[in-house]
Every structure is written in structure tokens, then in C-alpha cells.
Scaffold this motif. Structure first.
Motif, short mmCIF file in Angstrom:
data_model
loop_
_atom_site.label_atom_id
_atom_site.label_comp_id
_atom_site.label_asym_id
_atom_site.label_seq_id
_atom_site.Cartn_x
_atom_site.Cartn_y
_atom_site.Cartn_z
N GLY A 91 0.03 1.15 -2.82
CA GLY A 91 -0.24 0.44 -1.57
C GLY A 91 -1.01 -0.82 -1.82
O GLY A 91 -0.52 -1.78 -2.43
N GLY A 92 -2.27 -0.87 -1.36
CA GLY A 92 -3.10 -2.07 -1.47
C GLY A 92 -3.33 -2.52 -2.89
O GLY A 92 -3.50 -3.71 -3.15
N HIS A 93 -3.36 -1.60 -3.82
CA HIS A 93 -3.42 -1.96 -5.25
C HIS A 93 -2.55 -0.99 -6.04
O HIS A 93 -2.31 0.14 -5.62
CB HIS A 93 -4.87 -1.99 -5.77
CG HIS A 93 -5.44 -0.63 -6.09
ND1 HIS A 93 -5.19 0.03 -7.27
CD2 HIS A 93 -6.27 0.18 -5.39
CE1 HIS A 93 -5.83 1.18 -7.30
NE2 HIS A 93 -6.50 1.30 -6.16
N GLN A 94 -2.06 -1.45 -7.19
CA GLN A 94 -1.15 -0.67 -8.01
C GLN A 94 -1.77 -0.32 -9.36
O GLN A 94 -1.06 -0.03 -10.32
CB GLN A 94 0.14 -1.48 -8.25
CG GLN A 94 0.81 -1.99 -6.98
CD GLN A 94 1.47 -0.86 -6.21
OE1 GLN A 94 2.01 0.08 -6.77
NE2 GLN A 94 1.43 -0.96 -4.88
N GLY A 95 -3.10 -0.36 -9.45
CA GLY A 95 -3.76 -0.17 -10.72
C GLY A 95 -4.27 1.23 -10.97
O GLY A 95 -4.03 2.16 -10.19
#
Length: 215
Positions: A91-95
Motif C-alpha cells: 500500500g503506502g509503502h512497499q518496503g
């Protein structure tokens, strides 16, 4: 910022009530040897709205993120616990985010328990960039310099908690968590010009325990 957080825990009848830290996220121990526990873990990261704080003006919004992964914790002795959670963001980050913690647990009386210990978080570039990078468009809108945030050591800190068990059903607690941003998170213009590397969270809470049967 004030934010309510739910408290929920389930365990088998007659089993030991395991220590929990405010930093622990949602988790289920599929492997449980008493002193060694492991299983899936998850965290919800709320969205960041540029309109919510003047410091974020011109930086755009970051969508909500779900982090899914696993945890492992170990009690070498009853009064000391080490734990790691490693989670992949969606979502908001893929890390990837990896949280390390250790807690010394001191029962002061039968009702009062104090715990405290160090914290450390590592994050990949894809987890850091959405929140700390400044691209060319954002730089023009904010006056901040362009900055490409990379991953690595993200923060280091310490946390402490006090629990008071009123009776077998009711428990109240309070805690404080301090983190100091490291690496590119600390170097980001958003932090150096508009924020602080020092981050503190204070909380109070209460929980009620009850039994139920599944037929």
C-alpha cells in the motif's frame, strides 16, 4: 497527536499470561515452547495527509499501508525478553521493516510490574522513501531541497512501561517510548527544516480479562 489503539489478546485457559510491550504489533504464536515463541505478525500504518499538518504542506499524501510478516521472541530467563518483528509493506509503502527490542521485566509487587529496554529499527529504501524523500515537484512546492532517502538503520531508542493489576480482571498501564531517527530519515529536509530527530510516544490504557468457551 492523540490516537486511540485497541488492546486485544487471546490465550488458552490455564496458560501463562505472557509479557507484552507497547511496541508489539498484532501477532499469533503458532510455535510456542514457553520461552521461545514465533508466528505471523502484522501492522497497520495510517495514511499521512498533507492537509493534517502545516509541516507537510506541498509534500502530498501517503496512502495507508499494511505490513505483514513474522515475529520471534525468546525469554532466556523469566525477567528478560528479546523480540524481532520483520514485516513487508503493502500500500503506502512497499518496503521491509525490522523491529528489534529487549525488555527487562521487574515485578515490584504482586500487582505492579515495571519493564524497560532498548529499541532498534531497520528499514529498506522503499519503506523510508515515501515518508522522507522530497522529489522535484515537492521541492518546488515547499522550498525544500530535493532529497532521495535510502534505507538502513532507521531509529534507536528506549521504552518503559508500568502495569498495575487491580484484580484478576482489570489491569491499567502507562508507557513512554523514545526514538531518535538515524540515517536518511534524520537527514531528510522534512526533519532538519520542519521536524525533529527526537520522537516520543506516551500512552495510557486499561484492559479487562474474561473467559469464554468454544463448543
Amino acid at each position: 497527536m492523540f490516537s486511540p489503539v485497541p488492546i486485544f489478546s487471546i490465550r488458552r485457559a490455564g496458560s501463562v499470561d505472557q509479557f507484552r510491550s507497547p511496541r508489539d504489533n498484532i501477532s499469533i504464536a503458532l510455535i510456542d515452547f514457553g520461552d521461545l515463541r514465533a508466528g505471523p505478525a502484522g501492522k497497520f500504518v495510517s495514511s499521512r495527509k498533507a492537509s493534517s499538518h502545516s509541516e507537510l504542506y506541498g509534500l502530498g499524501d501517503v496512502k495507508s499501508a499494511f505490513e505483514l510478516g513474522g515475529f520471534i521472541e525468546y525469554f532466556p530467563v523469566d525477567w528478560f525478553r528479546v523480540r524481532n518483528e520483520t514485516r513487508q509493506g503493502f500500500g503506502g509503502h512497499q518496503g521491509v521493516v525490522s523491529d528489534f527490542s529487549a525488555d527487562f521485566i521487574v515485578p515490584v509487587t504482586r500487582a505492579i510490574t515495571i519493564s524497560a529496554g532498548p529499541r532498534f529499527t531497520w528499514e529498506s529504501a522503499k519503506a523510508v522513501a515515501p515518508y522522507f524523500s522530497v522529489d522535484a515537484v515537492q521541492a518546488m512546492a515547499t522550498g525544500l531541497p530535493v532529497f532521495d532517502a535510502k534505507g538502513g538503520a532507521h531509529s534507536v531508542g528506549v521504552g518503559a512501561q508500568v502495569k498495575y493489576r487491580i484484580n484478576p480482571q482489570w489491569e491499567v498501564h502507562s508507557y513512554v517510548e523514545y526514538d531518535r531517527l538515524l540515517g536518511d530519515a534524520a537527514k531528510s529536509p522534512l526533519v532538519t527544516a520542519r521536524g525533529s530527530v527526537n520522537q516520543t510516544t506516551v500512552g495510557i490504557g486499561a484492559s479487562y480479562s474474561f473467559d469464554f468457551k468454544i463448543r
